[in-house]
Design a protein around this motif. Structure first.
Motif, PDB file in Angstrom:
ATOM      1  N   LEU A 125     -10.521   8.158   0.970  1.00  0.00           N
ATOM      2  CA  LEU A 125      -9.375   7.648   1.733  1.00  0.00           C
ATOM      3  C   LEU A 125      -8.379   6.841   0.906  1.00  0.00           C
ATOM      4  O   LEU A 125      -7.358   6.399   1.430  1.00  0.00           O
ATOM      5  N   HIS A 126      -8.661   6.658  -0.388  1.00  0.00           N
ATOM      6  CA  HIS A 126      -7.875   5.665  -1.133  1.00  0.00           C
ATOM      7  C   HIS A 126      -6.373   5.946  -1.174  1.00  0.00           C
ATOM      8  O   HIS A 126      -5.566   5.041  -1.216  1.00  0.00           O
ATOM      9  N   ASP A 127      -5.968   7.221  -1.121  1.00  0.00           N
ATOM     10  CA  ASP A 127      -4.529   7.546  -1.211  1.00  0.00           C
ATOM     11  C   ASP A 127      -3.919   7.961   0.126  1.00  0.00           C
ATOM     12  O   ASP A 127      -2.856   8.592   0.151  1.00  0.00           O
ATOM     13  N   THR A 128      -4.572   7.595   1.230  1.00  0.00           N
ATOM     14  CA  THR A 128      -4.067   7.964   2.556  1.00  0.00           C
ATOM     15  C   THR A 128      -2.604   7.555   2.756  1.00  0.00           C
ATOM     16  O   THR A 128      -1.835   8.249   3.426  1.00  0.00           O
ATOM     17  N   GLY A 129      -2.224   6.427   2.162  1.00  0.00           N
ATOM     18  CA  GLY A 129      -0.847   5.935   2.309  1.00  0.00           C
ATOM     19  C   GLY A 129       0.178   6.966   1.858  1.00  0.00           C
ATOM     20  O   GLY A 129       1.285   7.041   2.409  1.00  0.00           O
ATOM     21  N   LYS A 130      -0.182   7.775   0.867  1.00  0.00           N
ATOM     22  CA  LYS A 130       0.760   8.793   0.376  1.00  0.00           C
ATOM     23  C   LYS A 130       1.056   9.817   1.471  1.00  0.00           C
ATOM     24  O   LYS A 130       2.171  10.314   1.582  1.00  0.00           O
ATOM     25  N   VAL A 131       0.025  10.153   2.249  1.00  0.00           N
ATOM     26  CA  VAL A 131       0.207  11.155   3.303  1.00  0.00           C
ATOM     27  C   VAL A 131       1.186  10.614   4.345  1.00  0.00           C
ATOM     28  O   VAL A 131       2.092  11.326   4.799  1.00  0.00           O
ATOM     29  N   ASP A 152       3.555  -0.283  -1.953  1.00  0.00           N
ATOM     30  CA  ASP A 152       3.048   0.977  -2.511  1.00  0.00           C
ATOM     31  C   ASP A 152       2.083   1.670  -1.535  1.00  0.00           C
ATOM     32  O   ASP A 152       1.752   1.120  -0.484  1.00  0.00           O
ATOM     33  N   HIS A 153       1.652   2.882  -1.916  1.00  0.00           N
ATOM     34  CA  HIS A 153       0.819   3.663  -0.992  1.00  0.00           C
ATOM     35  C   HIS A 153      -0.520   2.994  -0.684  1.00  0.00           C
ATOM     36  O   HIS A 153      -1.108   3.230   0.369  1.00  0.00           O
ATOM     37  N   ALA A 154      -0.997   2.149  -1.616  1.00  0.00           N
ATOM     38  CA  ALA A 154      -2.273   1.471  -1.369  1.00  0.00           C
ATOM     39  C   ALA A 154      -2.103   0.506  -0.186  1.00  0.00           C
ATOM     40  O   ALA A 154      -2.947   0.446   0.718  1.00  0.00           O
ATOM     41  N   HIS A 174      -6.662  -2.420  -2.283  1.00  0.00           N
ATOM     42  CA  HIS A 174      -6.528  -3.094  -3.585  1.00  0.00           C
ATOM     43  C   HIS A 174      -6.695  -2.169  -4.786  1.00  0.00           C
ATOM     44  O   HIS A 174      -6.863  -2.651  -5.898  1.00  0.00           O
ATOM     45  N   HIS A 175      -6.646  -0.845  -4.580  1.00  0.00           N
ATOM     46  CA  HIS A 175      -6.979   0.025  -5.719  1.00  0.00           C
ATOM     47  C   HIS A 175      -5.916   0.060  -6.817  1.00  0.00           C
ATOM     48  O   HIS A 175      -6.171   0.576  -7.899  1.00  0.00           O
ATOM     49  N   HIS A 176      -4.722  -0.490  -6.544  1.00  0.00           N
ATOM     50  CA  HIS A 176      -3.747  -0.604  -7.645  1.00  0.00           C
ATOM     51  C   HIS A 176      -3.472  -2.053  -8.032  1.00  0.00           C
ATOM     52  O   HIS A 176      -2.668  -2.303  -8.943  1.00  0.00           O
ATOM     53  N   ASP A 177      -4.077  -2.978  -7.341  1.00  0.00           N
ATOM     54  CA  ASP A 177      -3.914  -4.402  -7.683  1.00  0.00           C
ATOM     55  C   ASP A 177      -5.001  -5.178  -6.948  1.00  0.00           C
ATOM     56  O   ASP A 177      -4.961  -5.306  -5.726  1.00  0.00           O
ATOM     57  N   GLY A 203     -13.162   5.734 -10.087  1.00  0.00           N
ATOM     58  CA  GLY A 203     -13.249   7.061  -9.467  1.00  0.00           C
ATOM     59  C   GLY A 203     -11.904   7.774  -9.490  1.00  0.00           C
ATOM     60  O   GLY A 203     -11.814   8.972  -9.788  1.00  0.00           O
ATOM     61  N   ASN A 204     -10.859   7.020  -9.225  1.00  0.00           N
ATOM     62  CA  ASN A 204      -9.493   7.552  -9.237  1.00  0.00           C
ATOM     63  C   ASN A 204      -9.124   8.027 -10.653  1.00  0.00           C
ATOM     64  O   ASN A 204      -8.604   9.130 -10.835  1.00  0.00           O
ATOM     65  N   ALA A 205      -9.441   7.203 -11.644  1.00  0.00           N
ATOM     66  CA  ALA A 205      -9.136   7.562 -13.036  1.00  0.00           C
ATOM     67  C   ALA A 205      -9.935   8.787 -13.469  1.00  0.00           C
ATOM     68  O   ALA A 205      -9.437   9.648 -14.204  1.00  0.00           O
TER      69      ALA A 205
HETATM   70 FE   LIG Z   1      -3.434   5.484  -5.651  1.00  0.00          FE
END
Ligand SMILES: [Fe+2]
Ligand SMILES: [Fe+2]
Length: 298
Positions: free
Chosen positions: A156-162, A197-199, A221-224, A242-244
């Motif tokens: 679910l970490h990038d749900t914000g992008k959707v 941001d999307h996060a 918090h996955h980008h900060d 995991g993202n990297a």
């Molecule tokens: Fe992300």
């Protein structure tokens, strides 16, 4: 196209608009179906059995149908017809079924809007599955008590992008182009152009959907991680790594042209960049399988 950092007044207005969209009941942002909500709750509980999951899935005809269709697809090449959800889960795999169900739910809940923003939804879904799988492997190796929950966080970490792509397609298309054209991390361009941001967007949305904070915060918090509560710093670091890993193994498409900074998170987990490389190789071996799975599932 030039890109200069520095949040503008209009970015702050957009930020307010996005927050308003998520929080204001009158804007009627779709809610997650009750079945999906239940599946999410039980799937992140590591005591849940395949049978429990089957019972919930059976309550939703559309999801149940897709799961059965997948189990009976050429991808698994089974001679005998699979006609029960419980058996389909055994064949497909518990986490794969959860990933598929949630992915379908999330993406169809948010993504059924006519205009497309240029975000590769299928690619993002695959990226999310790759990230979730890496998170689960990491969790298991660390002796974490809830590797399934980590899998869901990764998923679910990038749900914000959707949400951004579905509700602000023109802005988001411009942002994706700016990031790609200048090789700048997507979340930085988002912050500059949208004021968040999307996060953060994903975190706000999951809060609105009443997801537990143990799922929301590692995504938020996955980008900060500077404001992350101490008890979730490790889980957040797992999502960052995991993202990297998913990026490095080129599983799917996250829309981010720049490498994700993971040194800080690796330190927190007591890992090295060599460990990240190893895990990427391991995930890479599963890439074809993940792609084939998604192909058969959709
Ligand atoms: Fe992300
Ligand atoms: Fe990502």
């Amino acid at each position: 196209m030039n890109w200069t950092a520095g949040t503008t007044v209009s970015a702050m207005q957009t930020r307010d608009e996005i927050i308003q969209l998520i929080r204001d009941k009158r804007t009627q942002l779709p809610t997650l179906s009750v079945v999906l909500d239940n599946i999410l709750q039980i799937a992140s509980d590591d005591r849940t059995s395949a049978q429990d999951l089957a019972e919930f899935i059976q309550q939703d005809q559309a999801i149940a149908h897709k799961i059965l269709r997948l189990a009976n697809s050429a991808y698994y090449g089974l001679a005998r017809k699979v006609d029960s959800i419980a058996r389909a889960i055994t064949i497909i795999g518990f986490n794969e079924v959860v990933g598929l169900t949630l992915g379908m739910g999330m993406f169809s809940t948010l993504g059924q809007r006519t205009k497309q923003s240029g975000l590769d939804m299928r690619g993002l879904w695959l990226h999310s599955i790759g990230c979730g799988s890496a998170c689960r492997i990491l969790g298991t190796r660390m002796g974490h008590e809830e590797p399934n929950r980590l899998f869901i966080c990764g998923l679910l970490h990038d749900t914000g992008k959707v949400l951004l792509a579905a509700y602000f397609p023109d802005d988001y298309e411009r942002i994706l182009d700016m990031a790609a054209g200048n090789g700048i991390a997507l979340h930085l361009v988002e912050r500059d152009q949208l004021g968040l941001d999307h996060a953060e967007v994903g975190g706000l949305l999951m809060e609105q959907w009443h997801f537990p904070s143990s799922l929301v915060l590692p995504c938020l918090h996955h980008h900060d991680d500077s404001d992350c509560p101490p008890d979730l710093l490790l889980d957040t670091a797992v999502v960052v790594v995991g993202n990297a890993v998913a990026d490095k193994a080129e599983i799917g498409q996250s829309g981010n042209p720049a490498a994700n900074e993971a040194d800080h998170a690796l330190d927190r987990l007591g890992l090295s960049s060599a460990n990240l490389d190893e895990l990427s190789m391991e995930i890479l071996e599963k890439r074809e399988r993940m792609e084939g799975f998604l192909e058969a599932a959709t």
